[in-house]
Design a protein around this motif. Sequence first.
Motif, PDB file in Angstrom:
ATOM      1  N   ILE A  74       0.748  -1.096  -0.018  1.00  0.00           N
ATOM      2  CA  ILE A  74      -0.014   0.085   0.053  1.00  0.00           C
ATOM      3  C   ILE A  74       0.931   1.168  -0.158  1.00  0.00           C
ATOM      4  CG2 ILE A  74      -0.211   0.009   2.533  1.00  0.00           C
ATOM      5  CD1 ILE A  74      -3.003   0.930   2.359  1.00  0.00           C
ATOM      6  N   GLY A  75       0.435   2.303  -0.803  1.00  0.00           N
ATOM      7  CA  GLY A  75       0.954   3.635  -0.598  1.00  0.00           C
ATOM      8  C   GLY A  75       2.074   4.039  -1.712  1.00  0.00           C
ATOM      9  N   ALA A  76       2.547   2.970  -2.570  1.00  0.00           N
ATOM     10  CA  ALA A  76       3.451   3.236  -3.730  1.00  0.00           C
ATOM     11  C   ALA A  76       3.164   4.150  -4.658  1.00  0.00           C
ATOM     12  CB  ALA A  76       3.842   1.759  -4.244  1.00  0.00           C
ATOM     13  N   ASN A  77       1.846   4.149  -5.113  1.00  0.00           N
ATOM     14  CA  ASN A  77       1.417   4.834  -6.348  1.00  0.00           C
ATOM     15  C   ASN A  77       0.553   6.235  -5.737  1.00  0.00           C
ATOM     16  OD1 ASN A  77       2.598   2.952  -7.887  1.00  0.00           O
ATOM     17  ND2 ASN A  77       0.533   1.899  -7.917  1.00  0.00           N
ATOM     18  N   PHE A  78       0.569   6.498  -4.705  1.00  0.00           N
ATOM     19  CA  PHE A  78      -0.089   7.829  -4.318  1.00  0.00           C
ATOM     20  C   PHE A  78      -1.515   8.005  -4.877  1.00  0.00           C
ATOM     21  CE2 PHE A  78       4.365   8.408  -3.506  1.00  0.00           C
ATOM     22  CZ  PHE A  78       4.562   9.091  -2.135  1.00  0.00           C
ATOM     23  N   GLU A  79      -2.331   6.831  -4.619  1.00  0.00           N
ATOM     24  CA  GLU A  79      -3.722   7.100  -5.178  1.00  0.00           C
ATOM     25  C   GLU A  79      -4.633   7.476  -3.826  1.00  0.00           C
ATOM     26  OE1 GLU A  79      -4.783   6.967  -8.087  1.00  0.00           O
ATOM     27  OE2 GLU A  79      -3.044   6.157  -9.116  1.00  0.00           O
ATOM     28  N   ASN A  80      -4.229   8.014  -2.977  1.00  0.00           N
ATOM     29  CA  ASN A  80      -4.961   8.599  -1.796  1.00  0.00           C
ATOM     30  C   ASN A  80      -5.605   7.522  -0.954  1.00  0.00           C
ATOM     31  OD1 ASN A  80      -4.123  11.289  -2.180  1.00  0.00           O
ATOM     32  ND2 ASN A  80      -5.660  11.338  -3.923  1.00  0.00           N
ATOM     33  N   VAL A  81      -5.020   6.098  -0.966  1.00  0.00           N
ATOM     34  CA  VAL A  81      -5.742   5.211  -0.391  1.00  0.00           C
ATOM     35  C   VAL A  81      -5.313   5.105   1.095  1.00  0.00           C
ATOM     36  CG1 VAL A  81      -3.675   3.515  -0.758  1.00  0.00           C
ATOM     37  CG2 VAL A  81      -6.111   2.789  -0.689  1.00  0.00           C
ATOM     38  N   ARG A  82      -6.303   4.751   2.026  1.00  0.00           N
ATOM     39  CA  ARG A  82      -5.948   4.814   3.250  1.00  0.00           C
ATOM     40  C   ARG A  82      -6.048   3.334   3.886  1.00  0.00           C
ATOM     41  NH1 ARG A  82      -7.657  10.225   6.491  1.00  0.00           N
ATOM     42  NH2 ARG A  82      -6.835  11.642   5.161  1.00  0.00           N
ATOM     43  N   PHE A  83      -5.776   2.909   4.902  1.00  0.00           N
ATOM     44  CA  PHE A  83      -5.758   1.673   5.642  1.00  0.00           C
ATOM     45  C   PHE A  83      -7.326   1.290   5.663  1.00  0.00           C
ATOM     46  CE2 PHE A  83      -1.807   3.082   7.707  1.00  0.00           C
ATOM     47  CZ  PHE A  83      -0.859   2.254   6.995  1.00  0.00           C
ATOM     48  N   SER A  84      -8.212   2.498   6.067  1.00  0.00           N
ATOM     49  CA  SER A  84      -9.674   1.941   6.249  1.00  0.00           C
ATOM     50  C   SER A  84     -10.203   1.973   5.411  1.00  0.00           C
ATOM     51  CB  SER A  84     -10.085   3.505   7.025  1.00  0.00           C
ATOM     52  OG  SER A  84      -9.945   4.490   6.363  1.00  0.00           O
ATOM     53  N   ASP A  85      -9.629   2.040   3.810  1.00  0.00           N
ATOM     54  CA  ASP A  85     -10.466   1.571   2.794  1.00  0.00           C
ATOM     55  C   ASP A  85     -10.585   0.473   2.278  1.00  0.00           C
ATOM     56  OD1 ASP A  85     -10.711   4.621   2.297  1.00  0.00           O
ATOM     57  OD2 ASP A  85      -9.031   4.576   0.988  1.00  0.00           O
ATOM     58  N   VAL A  86      -9.325  -0.476   3.049  1.00  0.00           N
ATOM     59  CA  VAL A  86      -9.295  -1.695   2.482  1.00  0.00           C
ATOM     60  C   VAL A  86     -10.339  -2.661   3.295  1.00  0.00           C
ATOM     61  CG1 VAL A  86      -7.670  -3.644   2.296  1.00  0.00           C
ATOM     62  CG2 VAL A  86      -6.802  -1.196   1.999  1.00  0.00           C
ATOM     63  N   PRO A  87     -10.984  -3.714   2.889  1.00  0.00           N
ATOM     64  CA  PRO A  87     -11.692  -4.465   3.875  1.00  0.00           C
ATOM     65  C   PRO A  87     -10.852  -5.202   4.674  1.00  0.00           C
ATOM     66  CG  PRO A  87     -11.566  -5.155   1.302  1.00  0.00           C
ATOM     67  CD  PRO A  87     -11.113  -3.944   1.545  1.00  0.00           C
ATOM     68  N   ILE A  88     -11.151  -5.605   6.034  1.00  0.00           N
ATOM     69  CA  ILE A  88     -10.410  -6.220   6.875  1.00  0.00           C
ATOM     70  C   ILE A  88     -11.045  -7.522   7.429  1.00  0.00           C
ATOM     71  CG2 ILE A  88      -9.086  -6.296   8.985  1.00  0.00           C
ATOM     72  CD1 ILE A  88      -8.455  -3.488   8.243  1.00  0.00           C
ATOM     73  N   ASN A  89     -10.953  -8.666   7.121  1.00  0.00           N
ATOM     74  CA  ASN A  89     -11.861  -9.735   7.679  1.00  0.00           C
ATOM     75  C   ASN A  89     -11.144  -9.979   9.044  1.00  0.00           C
ATOM     76  OD1 ASN A  89     -12.490 -12.702   8.529  1.00  0.00           O
ATOM     77  ND2 ASN A  89     -13.153 -12.789   6.308  1.00  0.00           N
ATOM     78  N   PRO A  90     -12.048 -10.154  10.179  1.00  0.00           N
ATOM     79  CA  PRO A  90     -11.556 -10.324  11.543  1.00  0.00           C
ATOM     80  C   PRO A  90     -11.016 -11.528  11.851  1.00  0.00           C
ATOM     81  CG  PRO A  90     -13.877 -10.178  11.615  1.00  0.00           C
ATOM     82  CD  PRO A  90     -13.485  -9.994  10.212  1.00  0.00           C
ATOM     83  N   ASN A  91     -11.245 -12.746  10.939  1.00  0.00           N
ATOM     84  CA  ASN A  91     -10.891 -14.022  11.422  1.00  0.00           C
ATOM     85  C   ASN A  91      -9.578 -14.506  10.717  1.00  0.00           C
ATOM     86  OD1 ASN A  91     -13.728 -14.542  12.453  1.00  0.00           O
ATOM     87  ND2 ASN A  91     -14.365 -14.533  10.589  1.00  0.00           N
TER      88      ASN A  91
END
Length: 298
Positions: A31-48
């Motif tokens: 994450i973060g290499a292409n400067f597309e304004n993506v944040r951690f919170s944008d990415v789905p996170i499965n709790p399991n």
Amino acid sequence: MSNWKVFFALIVLYAHGTQILTQAIVFREYIGANFENVRFSDVPINPNIQVHFILSFAIDFTSGSSPKPTNGKFNVFWDADNLSPSQVLSIKRQHPNVKVGLSIGGDSVSDKSVNFTAFSIDSWVSNAVSSLTSVIKQYNLDGIDIDYEHFHATPDIFAQCIGRLVTILKNNRVISFASIAPFDDGDVQRHYLALWRSYGRVFYYVNFQFYAYDRSTTVAQFLSYFETQSANYNGGKVLVSFSTDSSGGLKPENGFFMACERLRSQRKLNGIFVWSADNSKANGFRYERQAQALLAKA
């Protein structure tokens, strides 16, 4: 043995088994290499499952239009505005199953190849330990990934520099995990296999870039490649991978998840990683959700 001792022993065995399983079932994303304004919170996170974000990249080059190697003095080259220290803390507090690491090296900076360059082993290691410890502590990171793809050093010098760096960071408890990210190229493999022979014990994951294979890769070929690389990096947890950019390899729409199911049925699926969140943002992280759901079943 008394009943309470038996009960305690069973709890310890269960906890140990759970820890091993959790380590094995991992989803990782650069994450973060292409400067597309993506944040951690944008990415789905499965709790399991365990989820690792890998900040891309920290590079031992100067910034600017004519970057030059710095002999192990690392600078942040990821999208630090959207992936800041406070945002690392926030996503880890919200999701106890999330860890965040950084990747060093990468392919290029300002359209110039990032060549691994060490003026000497001792000086590079000293500079790298100091500069990376500072970044890792500033960002409250958990681990490191090695992703050099070009080299101005012999395989032995690369192995000694990287191996000593990771060993020191682990011994100093700066990091809790480390991985490498090779791909099937002669020069790349010579360097990483030299590293693996000398220091494979300090790495847990192998983020093998299966998307560097040809775009026409079939399911059968993919599974064959996985067996080959698992033998090359014997003792490591080789993760399968796909890209959401224009890179090659076996794409999700062409059978990647079918191959994963095959590996899962053989108990060989150690985890999945994706290049990269920046590219996936446009399609709403569709394949990330599918990958995590598959791993949660494993």
